[in-house]
Design a protein around this motif. Structure first.
Motif, PDB file in Angstrom:
ATOM      1  N   LEU A 279       0.827  -1.202   0.000  1.00  0.00           N
ATOM      2  CA  LEU A 279       0.000   0.000   0.000  1.00  0.00           C
ATOM      3  C   LEU A 279       0.860   1.249   0.000  1.00  0.00           C
ATOM      4  O   LEU A 279       0.531   2.250  -0.654  1.00  0.00           O
ATOM      5  N   ASN A 283       0.442   3.781  -3.125  1.00  0.00           N
ATOM      6  CA  ASN A 283      -0.025   5.149  -2.859  1.00  0.00           C
ATOM      7  C   ASN A 283       1.015   6.189  -3.247  1.00  0.00           C
ATOM      8  O   ASN A 283       0.675   7.339  -3.542  1.00  0.00           O
ATOM      9  N   GLU A 284       2.282   5.779  -3.286  1.00  0.00           N
ATOM     10  CA  GLU A 284       3.332   6.690  -3.740  1.00  0.00           C
ATOM     11  C   GLU A 284       3.357   6.802  -5.255  1.00  0.00           C
ATOM     12  O   GLU A 284       3.373   7.908  -5.809  1.00  0.00           O
ATOM     13  N   ASP A 286       1.160   5.546  -7.606  1.00  0.00           N
ATOM     14  CA  ASP A 286      -0.094   5.615  -8.360  1.00  0.00           C
ATOM     15  C   ASP A 286      -1.203   6.210  -7.505  1.00  0.00           C
ATOM     16  O   ASP A 286      -2.222   5.567  -7.247  1.00  0.00           O
ATOM     17  N   PRO A 287      -1.041   7.458  -7.067  1.00  0.00           N
ATOM     18  CA  PRO A 287      -2.039   8.069  -6.177  1.00  0.00           C
ATOM     19  C   PRO A 287      -3.408   8.241  -6.818  1.00  0.00           C
ATOM     20  O   PRO A 287      -4.420   8.291  -6.110  1.00  0.00           O
ATOM     21  N   ASN A 289      -5.151   6.169  -8.309  1.00  0.00           N
ATOM     22  CA  ASN A 289      -5.978   4.985  -8.059  1.00  0.00           C
ATOM     23  C   ASN A 289      -6.055   4.663  -6.568  1.00  0.00           C
ATOM     24  O   ASN A 289      -6.365   3.528  -6.197  1.00  0.00           O
ATOM     25  N   GLY A 290      -5.795   5.657  -5.729  1.00  0.00           N
ATOM     26  CA  GLY A 290      -5.791   5.428  -4.291  1.00  0.00           C
ATOM     27  C   GLY A 290      -7.081   4.846  -3.756  1.00  0.00           C
ATOM     28  O   GLY A 290      -7.069   3.991  -2.859  1.00  0.00           O
ATOM     29  N   SER A 291      -8.222   5.277  -4.307  1.00  0.00           N
ATOM     30  CA  SER A 291      -9.506   4.766  -3.828  1.00  0.00           C
ATOM     31  C   SER A 291      -9.652   3.271  -4.124  1.00  0.00           C
ATOM     32  O   SER A 291     -10.289   2.542  -3.347  1.00  0.00           O
ATOM     33  N   TYR A 293      -7.065   1.162  -4.207  1.00  0.00           N
ATOM     34  CA  TYR A 293      -6.154   0.452  -3.313  1.00  0.00           C
ATOM     35  C   TYR A 293      -6.666   0.439  -1.874  1.00  0.00           C
ATOM     36  O   TYR A 293      -6.272  -0.425  -1.089  1.00  0.00           O
ATOM     37  N   ASP A 294      -7.553   1.365  -1.533  1.00  0.00           N
ATOM     38  CA  ASP A 294      -8.190   1.318  -0.220  1.00  0.00           C
ATOM     39  C   ASP A 294      -8.943   0.012  -0.025  1.00  0.00           C
ATOM     40  O   ASP A 294      -9.118  -0.447   1.114  1.00  0.00           O
TER      41      ASP A 294
END
Length: 303
Positions: A279, A283-284, A286-287, A289-291, A293-294
């Motif tokens: 994660l 998050n670093e 590919d921010p 697509n952060g939602s 990866y949540d």
């Protein structure tokens, strides 16, 4: 009728001999947004492009029918500039079978909005390897070689170099054409930069990732799921290395356009330490697509 008979004989020969071309490429051409156009032109273009992609010999290798590379091309025509000239977009997708499973991993999912071509119905489609005399066949050949390069890279380290070089030659041949998509100064995310990024040694870890992710990671997950997942996690460090070198690189966007959903599926049942490390990387690099990866964290909490 004569043309259909010839196509039937080609297909029959392939079945009888057990030898096939490299690609099993689904081609779709839509011109629904163009009002008043002759719809038969779009059907004929689709048939011609299907034949061009699937019945041309792209490599020196011998393929059996079940070894053909699964890919799709979706062309959406939005403007008819003249009787035989069209503009629109082309979306190219590549899928790779995973060892000992019925799963096909998305390797490439790219949309190219610089699709500006001429097409004359019933005229023979010709591709010239030394010049861009026909922008339509040059675009199709370019993506055929990118598909081959990506597929070969996923099975052996840097296995696709030869095909990326062929794609780059098409780019070089197209520097003086009036169509966009081929030149460095037009955009940082076009056909020029895609193949430049893939062949640039400064970004070599990207291609290392493609091999490790698929051959050492996904291909062993049916038998050794934790070991395979660990290889995928390790491969993402190569993506992180490239990102820290140049965050805006085109191939990074291409990687995550294809892989974001798959990464969620792979790591949703990961153990806490591995999940947290992944994660942090995702998050670093590919921010956007952060939602998505949540969902890895959410799935872990439910699990």
């Amino acid at each position: 009728m004569r043309r259909l008979s010839l196509l039937f004989l080609i297909v029959l020969w392939s079945v009888v001999t057990g030898v096939a071309q490299e690609l099993r490429c689904n081609v779709s051409v839509s011109g629904q947004q163009i009002q008043g156009a002759n719809r038969n032109v779009f059907r004929t273009m689709q048939a011609d492009l299907y034949e061009f992609m699937n019945n041309r010999k792209w490599t020196d290798h011998v393929y059996s029918m079940d070894e053909r590379i699964e890919c799709s091309i979706y062309i959406r025509l939005t403007e008819q500039v003249s009787a035989n000239e069209f503009k629109g977009s082309i979306q190219v997708q590549l899928r790779r079978p995973i060892f000992n499973s019925d799963y096909e991993s998305p390797v490439l999912n790219i949309k190219d909005n610089d699709f500006h071509v001429e097409y004359v119905e019933y005229q023979t489609m010709e591709f010239n390897e030394t010049s861009n005399r026909d922008n339509l066949t040059n675009i199709m050949a370019y993506y055929a070689y990118v598909i081959l390069g990506m597929d070969y890279d996923s099975f052996s380290p840097n296995g696709g170099t030869e095909y990326y070089q062929k794609a780059q030659q098409i780019v070089n041949n197209s520097q003086n054409v009036r169509y966009s998509g081929w030149k460095a100064y037009e955009s940082e995310r076009n056909r020029y930069w895609l193949v430049e990024n893939l062949l640039n040694k400064s970004y070599a870890p990207y291609r290392d990732c493609i091999y490790q992710y698929h051959r050492l990671g996904l291909d062993q997950m049916s038998e050794r799921i934790e070991e395979g997942r660990a290889e995928i996690a390790e491969s993402l460090k190569s993506i992180q290395k490239v990102f820290r070198s140049r965050p805006s690189l085109y191939i990074l966007q291409i990687f995550f356009d294809a892989k974001a959903n798959e990464l969620v599926n792979v790591f949703s049942k990961s153990y806490p330490d591995e999940r947290n490390r992944i994660l942090a990387i995702l998050n670093e690099v590919d921010p956007s697509n952060g939602s998505k990866y949540d969902k890895i964290k959410e799935a872990a909490e439910e699990f």
